[in-house]
Design a protein around this motif. Structure first.
Motif, PDB file in Angstrom:
ATOM      1  N   THR A  81      34.224  50.456  37.772  1.00  0.00           N
ATOM      2  CA  THR A  81      34.230  51.607  38.665  1.00  0.00           C
ATOM      3  C   THR A  81      32.789  52.002  38.947  1.00  0.00           C
ATOM      4  N   SER A  82      32.572  52.704  40.041  1.00  0.00           N
ATOM      5  CA  SER A  82      31.199  53.052  40.417  1.00  0.00           C
ATOM      6  C   SER A  82      30.522  53.926  39.365  1.00  0.00           C
ATOM      7  N   LYS A  83      31.299  54.717  38.618  1.00  0.00           N
ATOM      8  CA  LYS A  83      30.658  55.557  37.600  1.00  0.00           C
ATOM      9  C   LYS A  83      30.158  54.739  36.413  1.00  0.00           C
ATOM     10  N   ASN A  84      30.604  53.481  36.271  1.00  0.00           N
ATOM     11  CA  ASN A  84      30.137  52.619  35.189  1.00  0.00           C
ATOM     12  C   ASN A  84      28.968  51.731  35.622  1.00  0.00           C
ATOM     13  N   PHE A  85      28.629  51.727  36.920  1.00  0.00           N
ATOM     14  CA  PHE A  85      27.522  50.901  37.405  1.00  0.00           C
ATOM     15  C   PHE A  85      26.197  51.621  37.260  1.00  0.00           C
ATOM     16  N   LEU A  86      25.153  50.846  36.999  1.00  0.00           N
ATOM     17  CA  LEU A  86      23.780  51.341  36.937  1.00  0.00           C
ATOM     18  C   LEU A  86      22.940  50.574  37.940  1.00  0.00           C
ATOM     19  N   ALA A  87      21.984  51.256  38.538  1.00  0.00           N
ATOM     20  CA  ALA A  87      20.973  50.596  39.371  1.00  0.00           C
ATOM     21  C   ALA A  87      19.723  50.479  38.507  1.00  0.00           C
ATOM     22  N   LEU A  88      19.196  49.273  38.415  1.00  0.00           N
ATOM     23  CA  LEU A  88      18.059  49.003  37.540  1.00  0.00           C
ATOM     24  C   LEU A  88      16.979  48.221  38.266  1.00  0.00           C
ATOM     25  N   CYS A  89      15.737  48.389  37.819  1.00  0.00           N
ATOM     26  CA  CYS A  89      14.647  47.548  38.315  1.00  0.00           C
ATOM     27  C   CYS A  89      14.805  46.184  37.631  1.00  0.00           C
ATOM     28  N   PRO A  90      14.153  45.132  38.131  1.00  0.00           N
ATOM     29  CA  PRO A  90      14.309  43.803  37.527  1.00  0.00           C
ATOM     30  C   PRO A  90      13.960  43.766  36.035  1.00  0.00           C
ATOM     31  N   PHE A  91      12.916  44.472  35.632  1.00  0.00           N
ATOM     32  CA  PHE A  91      12.493  44.474  34.229  1.00  0.00           C
ATOM     33  C   PHE A  91      13.559  45.099  33.331  1.00  0.00           C
ATOM     34  N   CYS A  92      14.069  46.264  33.714  1.00  0.00           N
ATOM     35  CA  CYS A  92      15.098  46.943  32.912  1.00  0.00           C
ATOM     36  C   CYS A  92      16.410  46.166  32.911  1.00  0.00           C
ATOM     37  N   HIS A  93      16.727  45.506  34.022  1.00  0.00           N
ATOM     38  CA  HIS A  93      17.942  44.687  34.065  1.00  0.00           C
ATOM     39  C   HIS A  93      17.829  43.529  33.082  1.00  0.00           C
ATOM     40  N   GLN A  94      16.672  42.906  33.034  1.00  0.00           N
ATOM     41  CA  GLN A  94      16.445  41.806  32.096  1.00  0.00           C
ATOM     42  C   GLN A  94      16.586  42.310  30.657  1.00  0.00           C
ATOM     43  N   ASN A  95      16.013  43.473  30.359  1.00  0.00           N
ATOM     44  CA  ASN A  95      16.128  44.043  29.015  1.00  0.00           C
ATOM     45  C   ASN A  95      17.571  44.399  28.680  1.00  0.00           C
ATOM     46  N   GLN A  96      18.304  44.936  29.648  1.00  0.00           N
ATOM     47  CA  GLN A  96      19.717  45.280  29.445  1.00  0.00           C
ATOM     48  C   GLN A  96      20.516  44.022  29.109  1.00  0.00           C
ATOM     49  N   MET A  97      20.290  42.954  29.847  1.00  0.00           N
ATOM     50  CA  MET A  97      21.003  41.697  29.599  1.00  0.00           C
ATOM     51  C   MET A  97      20.657  41.143  28.220  1.00  0.00           C
ATOM     52  N   ARG A  98      19.401  41.247  27.830  1.00  0.00           N
ATOM     53  CA  ARG A  98      18.958  40.766  26.517  1.00  0.00           C
ATOM     54  C   ARG A  98      19.676  41.558  25.403  1.00  0.00           C
ATOM     55  N   ARG A  99      19.765  42.885  25.540  1.00  0.00           N
ATOM     56  CA  ARG A  99      20.444  43.713  24.540  1.00  0.00           C
ATOM     57  C   ARG A  99      21.927  43.347  24.442  1.00  0.00           C
ATOM     58  N   ILE A 100      22.561  43.138  25.583  1.00  0.00           N
ATOM     59  CA  ILE A 100      23.992  42.790  25.582  1.00  0.00           C
ATOM     60  C   ILE A 100      24.215  41.433  24.924  1.00  0.00           C
ATOM     61  N   ARG A 101      23.349  40.458  25.248  1.00  0.00           N
ATOM     62  CA  ARG A 101      23.498  39.129  24.634  1.00  0.00           C
ATOM     63  C   ARG A 101      23.331  39.203  23.119  1.00  0.00           C
ATOM     64  N   ARG A 102      22.345  39.985  22.646  1.00  0.00           N
ATOM     65  CA  ARG A 102      22.141  40.153  21.203  1.00  0.00           C
ATOM     66  C   ARG A 102      23.359  40.813  20.558  1.00  0.00           C
ATOM     67  N   TRP A 103      23.887  41.847  21.216  1.00  0.00           N
ATOM     68  CA  TRP A 103      25.038  42.562  20.674  1.00  0.00           C
ATOM     69  C   TRP A 103      26.244  41.620  20.578  1.00  0.00           C
ATOM     70  N   LEU A 104      26.483  40.846  21.651  1.00  0.00           N
ATOM     71  CA  LEU A 104      27.612  39.919  21.644  1.00  0.00           C
ATOM     72  C   LEU A 104      27.432  38.827  20.597  1.00  0.00           C
ATOM     73  N   ALA A 105      26.217  38.330  20.427  1.00  0.00           N
ATOM     74  CA  ALA A 105      25.956  37.291  19.433  1.00  0.00           C
ATOM     75  C   ALA A 105      26.217  37.831  18.035  1.00  0.00           C
ATOM     76  N   GLY A 106      25.865  39.081  17.777  1.00  0.00           N
ATOM     77  CA  GLY A 106      26.109  39.685  16.465  1.00  0.00           C
ATOM     78  C   GLY A 106      27.581  39.863  16.169  1.00  0.00           C
ATOM     79  N   HIS A 107      28.379  40.133  17.199  1.00  0.00           N
ATOM     80  CA  HIS A 107      29.818  40.333  17.001  1.00  0.00           C
ATOM     81  C   HIS A 107      30.581  39.015  16.949  1.00  0.00           C
ATOM     82  N   ARG A 108      30.009  37.975  17.492  1.00  0.00           N
ATOM     83  CA  ARG A 108      30.673  36.676  17.498  1.00  0.00           C
ATOM     84  C   ARG A 108      30.780  36.100  16.098  1.00  0.00           C
ATOM     85  N   HIS A 109      29.826  36.427  15.230  1.00  0.00           N
ATOM     86  CA  HIS A 109      29.786  35.824  13.896  1.00  0.00           C
ATOM     87  C   HIS A 109      30.437  36.695  12.825  1.00  0.00           C
ATOM     88  N   LYS A 110      31.163  37.719  13.212  1.00  0.00           N
ATOM     89  CA  LYS A 110      31.802  38.604  12.227  1.00  0.00           C
ATOM     90  C   LYS A 110      33.236  38.232  12.007  1.00  0.00           C
TER      91      LYS A 110
END
Length: 95
Positions: free
Chosen positions: A66-95
């Protein structure tokens, strides 16, 4: 949310489901207006050619498209957001 002829109609535009990964002009405009055309991460002014859109809470983690769940980000912050999500998912995959 009501239905009409099998089509879901949102009670409020921010609750309307955005199908797939396609963002309509209306959703883009809504998100940018909500954020005053500034990055949700670092508050830098956003330009049309350099704005990335991402979900605050990914669908895989229970977030909605939904539009309330979307964020507009600059390229740098988008890259950081993706990095955080990948780390979070990797941590949950091994539990």
């Amino acid at each position: 949310m009501s239905t009409e002829r099998g089509v879901r109609i949102a009670a409020h535009p921010a609750e309307a489901i955005v199908p797939g990964a396609y963002l309509t002009d209306e959703v883009v405009r809504t998100v940018l207006e909500r954020q005053c055309c500034r990055c949700a991460g670092c508050n830098v002014p956003l330009t049309a050619g350099s704005t990335h859109f991402d979900l605050r809470e990914p669908v895989i983690c229970g977030g909605s498209r939904t539009s309330k769940n979307f964020l507009a980000l600059c390229p740098f912050c988008h890259q950081n957001q993706m990095r955080r999500i990948r780390r979070w998912l990797a941590g949950h995959r091994h539990k």
